[in-house]
Design a protein around this motif. Structure first.
Motif, PDB file in Angstrom:
ATOM      1  N   PHE A 274       0.770  -1.230  -0.201  1.00  0.00           N
ATOM      2  CA  PHE A 274      -0.006  -0.236   0.003  1.00  0.00           C
ATOM      3  C   PHE A 274       0.784   1.225  -0.006  1.00  0.00           C
TER       4      PHE A 274
ATOM      5  N   VAL B 206       4.086   1.237  -1.109  1.00  0.00           N
ATOM      6  CA  VAL B 206       4.859   1.369  -2.150  1.00  0.00           C
ATOM      7  C   VAL B 206       3.991   1.956  -3.204  1.00  0.00           C
ATOM      8  N   GLY B 207       2.675   1.666  -3.342  1.00  0.00           N
ATOM      9  CA  GLY B 207       1.637   2.083  -4.259  1.00  0.00           C
ATOM     10  C   GLY B 207       1.311   3.541  -4.094  1.00  0.00           C
ATOM     11  N   LEU B 208       1.440   3.944  -2.875  1.00  0.00           N
ATOM     12  CA  LEU B 208       1.170   5.365  -2.281  1.00  0.00           C
ATOM     13  C   LEU B 208       2.291   6.303  -3.185  1.00  0.00           C
TER      14      LEU B 208
ATOM     15  N   TYR C  89       4.323   5.526  -5.688  1.00  0.00           N
ATOM     16  CA  TYR C  89       4.342   5.369  -7.084  1.00  0.00           C
ATOM     17  C   TYR C  89       3.252   6.434  -7.637  1.00  0.00           C
ATOM     18  N   THR C  90       1.813   6.452  -6.852  1.00  0.00           N
ATOM     19  CA  THR C  90       0.693   7.185  -7.524  1.00  0.00           C
ATOM     20  C   THR C  90       0.538   8.670  -6.859  1.00  0.00           C
ATOM     21  N   PHE C  91      -0.306   8.572  -5.824  1.00  0.00           N
ATOM     22  CA  PHE C  91      -0.696   9.759  -5.308  1.00  0.00           C
ATOM     23  C   PHE C  91       0.608  11.005  -4.937  1.00  0.00           C
TER      24      PHE C  91
ATOM     25  N   THR D  69       2.057  12.138  -8.023  1.00  0.00           N
ATOM     26  CA  THR D  69       1.291  13.020  -8.609  1.00  0.00           C
ATOM     27  C   THR D  69       1.365  14.394  -7.744  1.00  0.00           C
TER      28      THR D  69
END
Lengths: 326, 232
Positions: free
Chosen positions: A101, A103-105, A107-109, A112
């Motif tokens: 979660f 790691v994903g945060l 790469y994404t939010f 951005t």
């Protein structure tokens, strides 16, 4: 617990920390296994440098770097599964889900958001408003010197930011939650409050121009050295590597439950920066975390810096205001 | 020993509101394990009780029931994904069974995570569209400003990246020309904004949920079965 004196400090008086390389266990087993775990790190770093130095322009691009990064992480994840440093750090489904979660945060939010307020965006704005040009004389230097400069400039800044986080309460509030991790694995570097992740990612590199290939080389060097920081695999890391670079051992000392030990090994890549400023402790720890190893939920990771900061403000200024009013 | 209808905190676990009952399998794990022959409910629960002595776990025993809750369980806790649960020994013809119903916020969060990452993906596309429009406007303004400074432009274009003699001697490929880099940037501008990482993570969490829902249900069943059957 008696602890061990390192310089002016006593390390390991509050929680177990192994100090000194002579006390750190080594990989044992067949000669092939020992050979593999002794030379894995230097060979990979050397191979990465050679690849990015000589790769033709058609291959030397960011997408290839991302692919290599993912592949290398997959290999290390498999190594954690088969050759864990500590059984107590083994991956579980919940740990994997929670860590991915974060790691994903990233790469994404967060990616951005950084497009608007990250250091590159802020430096670009500052250069435009102040009408200043980037320092471009690095571009004439050999590629490897440029790559080292990129990593060193960032790591030197990170050293002081990280040290500041351990010494100044408002910054510590943001970083503290990362110290609640109780085990290491390949994904743990991503765990933390978004404010901290943003702060630790700030760098001054945007003020300098480098060749595009130097950035790719710098990325490869950062990965080849820094990826082991939170890894649950034991290596017989060569002495020269441990003298120059941050290792899992160094970083586990930094994450131990011993207060004095946490105030050491601040650099991300180059532990010689810690040696220069007297904050390096050679050793390792297995028992990690804060508050006796209490595990923080994602909710607490996200909110604690703000709730604790608010409570501190209230207790400090709220009471003073109350007394003054009386 | 026959089970009784749970009262108190365990009632919250046992009785889901009826509309939720149809899809609470998303975050609830139910199952049963046969008790060894002649094992009483008390003995079975006595054997299982040490599992609930873990950090952050509290439990309550009732007649033939055990209710537990967990807060901030340790990473290596074998039941770390569950927040609460009810274990109950029932009499069925010819045997006794341990029935359990466990609640997991972690499974629910993982089930919903793809939606969050899809939202992040949409946000990334919106942000990139906005940034591109801003960059385009800035570029136009810059071009208008530099219309008269053609000489400067030519000078900029002519200036290629330097190459250090050491790199030449070692055989490193020459850097891309500025023209090539500019062409690549132009090509990228024509591509639609993408949010690939967000879609990838949405997929990863969907897969993780499926793995977790089946794996953890199996693991907890095996844990209870082994604990009940372990030699005393």
């Amino acid at each position: 617990m008696a602890g061990v004196r390192v310089g002016n400090r006593i390390i390991g008086s509050e929680a177990p920390v192994t100090v000194g390389w002579e006390n750190v266990p080594r990989v044992e087993g067949s000669p092939l296994k020992v050979l593999f775990f002794t030379w894995f790190q230097p060979v990979v770093l050397f191979a990465l440098i050679i690849f990015w130095y000589y790769a033709p322009n058609s291959i030397a691009k960011a997408s290839v770097a991302i692919g290599i990064g993912l592949g290398f992480r997959a290999i290390l994840f498999a190594m954690e599964w088969y050759f864990p440093r500590h059984q107590g750090w083994n991956i579980t489904w919940k740990e994997l889900a929670v860590d991915l979660f974060y790691v994903g945060l990233g790469y994404t939010f967060l990616d951005t958001i950084e497009g608007f307020i990250g250091s590159d965006a802020l430096i670009g704005l500052a250069k435009e408003k102040l009408d200043i040009e980037s320092v471009d004389w690095f571009m004439g230097l050999p590629l490897l010197v440029q790559a080292f400069a990129i990593t060193f400039i960032f790591d030197f800044g990170q050293y002081w930011m990280h040290r500041g986080m351990h010494n100044w309460y408002p910054l510590w509030l943001t970083h503290k939650v990362h110290h609640y991790i109780t085990q290491f694995n390949i994904f743990k570097g991503a765990v933390g409050n978004p404010v901290e992740l943003f702060l630790i990612g700030l760098g001054l590199g945007g003020f300098f121009d480098f060749l595009p290939r130097a950035f790719l080389l710098a990325g490869a060097i950062s990965m080849g050295i820094g990826i082991y920081m939170h890894l649950n695999v034991r290596f017989n890391t060569p002495a020269w590597w441990r003298y120059l670079f941050n290792t899992t051992e160094h970083h586990s000392v930094h994450h131990s439950q011993d207060y004095e030990a946490t105030r050491s090994n601040f650099a991300g890549l180059y532990v010689f920066i810690d040696r220069i400023f007297g904050t390096c402790v050679d050793g390792e720890a297995e028992i990690l975390g804060q508050e006796g190893g209490r595990r923080l939920s994602i909710r607490e990771q996200m909110l604690q810096p703000f709730t604790e900061g608010w409570q501190t403000l209230r207790s400090r200024y709220g009471r003073a205001a109350g007394v003054a009013a009386e | 020993m026959a089970s009784t209808v749970p009262t108190g905190p365990e009632a919250a676990i046992a009785a889901s509101p009826s509309p939720l009952r149809h899809f609470d399998w998303i975050w609830r794990v139910r199952g049963e394990v046969d008790l060894p022959e002649d094992q009483s409910a008390d003995v079975a629960l006595d054997r299982l009780t040490p599992l609930f002595h873990a950090t952050g776990t509290s439990h309550e025993r009732g007649p033939a029931t055990l209710y537990f809750t967990k807060k901030d369980p340790a990473a290596q806790d074998r039941m770390a994904i569950y927040n609460a649960g009810l274990l109950q020994v029932d009499e069925v013809p010819g045997r006794r069974v341990l029935r359990y119903e466990l609640t997991s916020h972690a499974l629910l969060a993982c089930f919903l995570a793809p939606l969050l990452f899809i939202a992040f993906g949409q946000l990334a596309i919106t942000a990139e569209t906005y940034q591109r429009a801003q960059a385009e406007a800035a570029e136009k303004a810059e071009k208008a400003k530099k219309k008269d400074a053609k000489a400067d432009k030519k000078k900029d274009e002519a200036k290629e990246f330097p190459r250090n003699p050491i790199d030449v001697a070692l055989g490193a490929p020459p850097p891309k020309s500025k023209k090539e880099i500019k062409a690549e940037k132009e090509k990228k501008k024509k591509e639609p904004p993408s949010a690939t990482p967000a879609w990838v993570f949405a997929g990863i969490f969907a897969l993780l949920y499926l793995i977790g829902r089946f794996l953890e249900a199996r693991l907890v069943n095996r844990l209870f079965a082994r604990t009940l059957r372990a030699p005393s």
